[in-house]
Enzyme design. Structure first.
Site, short mmCIF file in Angstrom:
data_model
loop_
_atom_site.label_atom_id
_atom_site.label_comp_id
_atom_site.label_asym_id
_atom_site.label_seq_id
_atom_site.Cartn_x
_atom_site.Cartn_y
_atom_site.Cartn_z
N ASP A 1 0.98 -1.12 -0.12
CA ASP A 1 -0.11 -0.10 0.10
C ASP A 1 0.74 1.30 0.01
O ASP A 1 2.22 1.07 0.24
CB ASP A 1 -0.76 0.04 1.43
CG ASP A 1 -1.98 -0.81 1.31
OD1 ASP A 1 -2.38 -1.30 -0.02
OD2 ASP A 1 -2.98 -0.71 2.17
N LYS B 1 -3.18 4.14 -3.38
CA LYS B 1 -3.69 4.90 -2.26
C LYS B 1 -5.08 4.46 -2.28
O LYS B 1 -5.86 4.82 -3.30
CB LYS B 1 -3.32 6.17 -2.80
CG LYS B 1 -3.76 7.03 -1.71
CD LYS B 1 -3.14 8.58 -2.12
CE LYS B 1 -3.89 9.89 -1.50
NZ LYS B 1 -3.04 11.08 -1.71
N MET C 1 -7.28 9.42 10.25
CA MET C 1 -7.94 10.04 8.94
C MET C 1 -8.85 11.21 9.39
O MET C 1 -9.93 11.50 8.82
CB MET C 1 -8.84 8.98 8.13
CG MET C 1 -8.03 7.69 7.85
SD MET C 1 -9.00 6.35 7.09
CE MET C 1 -9.44 5.52 8.76
#
Ligand code: SAH
Length: 518
Positions: free
Chosen positions: A40, A62, A178
């Site tokens: 990733d 991503k 996030m």
């Protein structure tokens, strides 16, 4: 392939938060045996160094975009296909696979397809960001609980899975993954539900890497601070009284070379002791291997000498590569160390002697000073008049040694066995970094690193070179390298007294220490 299908397996491995040293031993072990690696955006690509050369590497991209991004369904299918074909697959994910990593979704698909799997946890970015920003995530006097939450889900939406009313005052420390995009909403929700607006908050971007960036504020002020500092994902938000301890504990960003972007010019083949030393002090090393070692096209000089080795009194080695490529040729001709019984052997220094020992040979002579001049002096003391001397070395090298010996009456055969060639590619990247003023320092460990670096920079004129290197410091390992720098119209800012890598690192640290305090 049939019969192997039983062996296919997917290892879901946590890559850790960013620093490639923070993967588990189990994770590294599996990378070393992987046949396929699917990795990733958040997994540090430096970890791919552990992977066997012939393994298939697949960048899964991503989440939520990017040119080469795979959808989650495509990733699941990829894992099933590769493991189904009997291959050992490592699915490498940033941090811990089961913490906001969609690890479980991938496993569910593998189970449904009957594929074997194993999960290896990783250091999650929350604990790493806290630690590397000098924040203990728990502390007896400040907090007895921690909550990890995702900020990806907009707090305003009706079907929220987060009980903001309970969370706001219910958890001592709150770490938000996030959360940058929704930071204004998140902080507002926490304050609306009773969390003190003065609660300290830290935001840490690219935690545990050389480009880590952290800022600090309160619930009331952090949104503004983050916007002004231009902090973008990936970053973590840490809310709680423990953030106050940062003043005492902050260590990572306080290392002497933290935030310095340093170009390291070395050969690809050499172990990067310099990179390790600089990174240890916090530097961001940009590795440009300016030299690439290759065999020469023509070995006829060496071949003739090898045919009449008994006629030589001395065999000289002035570099590691000289030894390596000499023996490659020797072996290619079905000869070995026993054929070297005749001539005495001299080497330029201890490292070259060490290389020679790998072939079962010890030098008869190592000079006190590890330079071509030092070696010439030591040989002259032995007397070389009339002696035949074989010198396998680089195609282009300084002539001091053969010339000095010839003047003293020796008959010197210079046999080119390898050459330094500037590598292709990456020129644009380097020029861009120079133009943007991103680079603080360039290090040179030999004259050829200087010339090859300049070849790579490829400045159209001396003015362009000076303007590209304006504000960039230059470090040279010793006087000969420094002279080469100066011969190109550039100034050396840093040079250690002793010509070794650890001394070079010390000199760089001292330079920035003085720059910071003076
Ligand atoms: N499984 C990962 C989290 C993936 S979610 C883990 O355990 O860490 C992606 C979010 O993780 C990013 O948006 C960011 O909030 C956080 N993150 C991951 N790596 C980070 C890093 N090095 N520095 C700061 N935040 C990071």
């Amino acid at each position: 392939m049939s019969g192997r299908t039983n062996r296919g397996k997917v290892y879901l491995v946590g890559a850790g938060p960013g620093d490639p040293g923070l993967i588990t031993l189990r994770g590294k072990y599996l990378l070393e045996r992987a046949e396929v690696v699917v990795y990733d955006y958040l997994a540090n690509p430096k970890l791919l160094r552990h992977v066997p050369k012939d393994a298939e590497l697949i960048y899964a991209g991503k989440k939520g975009g990017g040119l080469h991004a795979f959808t989650q369904d495509e990733i699941n299918q990829l894992l099933i296909d590769r493991a189904g074909a009997g291959r050992t697959v490592v699915r490498l994910k940033g941090g811990d696979p089961f913490i906001f990593g969609r690890g479980a979704e991938e496993i569910e698909e593998l189970v449904a397809a009957g594929i074997k799997f194993e999960v290896v946890p990783g250091v999650t970015s929350a604990t790493a960001a806290a630690t590397y920003a000098g924040i203990p995530i728990t502390h007896r006097e400040y907090t007895a609980s921690v909550a990890f939450i995702t900020g990806h889900e907009a707090p305003g939406k009706k079907e929220s899975n987060i009980a903001w009313d309970k969370l706001a005052t219910g958890a001592g420390t709150i770490v938000i993954y996030m959360g940058i995009k929704n930071l204004p909403d998140i902080t507002r929700k926490l304050m609306d539900h009773g969390r003190d607006p003065q609660t300290p908050v830290a935001v840490v971007r690219w935690a545990s890497t050389p480009v880590q960036h952290s800022v600090e504020g309160t619930l009331a002020t952090i949104t503004d601070i983050v916007r002004k500092a231009g902090i973008k994902p990936p970053a973590l938000v840490i809310v709680g009284e423990v953030v106050r301890l940062r003043n005492t504990i902050d260590w990572f960003e306080k290392r002497p070379l933290f935030g310095r972007h340093i170009v390291v010019t070395r050969t690809r083949e050499q172990a990067s002791e310099l990179v390790a030393g600089l990174e240890e002090q916090g530097a961001d090393c940009l590795e440009y291997s300016t030299i690439h070692i290759e065999p020469v096209a023509d070995y006829s000089v060496l071949d003739r000498a090898l045919d009449e080795l008994a006629g030589y009194q001395w065999l000289l080695f002035t570099s590691l590569n000289g030894v390596t490529y000499f023996f490659r040729r020797l072996f290619a001709r079905n000869m070995d160390a026993r054929d070297l019984a005749g001539p005495k052997i001299a080497v330029v220094g201890r490292a070259t002697a060490g290389e020679l020992e790998k072939y079962g040979l010890r030098p008869d002579l190592v000079p006190e000073k590890f330079t071509g001049e030092g070696l010439a002096e030591a040989l002259l003391r032995q007397g070389v008049d009339g002696a035949r001397i074989l010198l396998p070395r680089a195609l282009k090298a300084r002539e001091v040694l053969p010339e000095t010996l010839a003047r003293a009456g020796a008959e010197v055969t210079v046999a080119p066995v390898y050459q330094n060639v500037p590598p292709r590619g990456r020129k644009d990247e380097l020029r861009e970094q120079l133009r943007e003023g991103f680079i603080d320092l360039v290090t040179f460990t030999s004259s050829s690193t200087v010339t090859n670096f300049l070849t790579m920079v490829d400045a159209a004129s001396e003015e362009e070179l000076r303007s590209l290197l304006a504000g960039v410091r230059i470090a040279a390992i010793g006087p000969i390298t420094a002279k080469t720098v100066e011969d190109h119209g550039l100034a050396v800012d840093i040079q250690p007294e002793r010509y070794t890598i650890p001394d070079l690192v010390d000199a760089i640290v001292a330079h920035y220490h003085n720059a910071n305090t003076g």
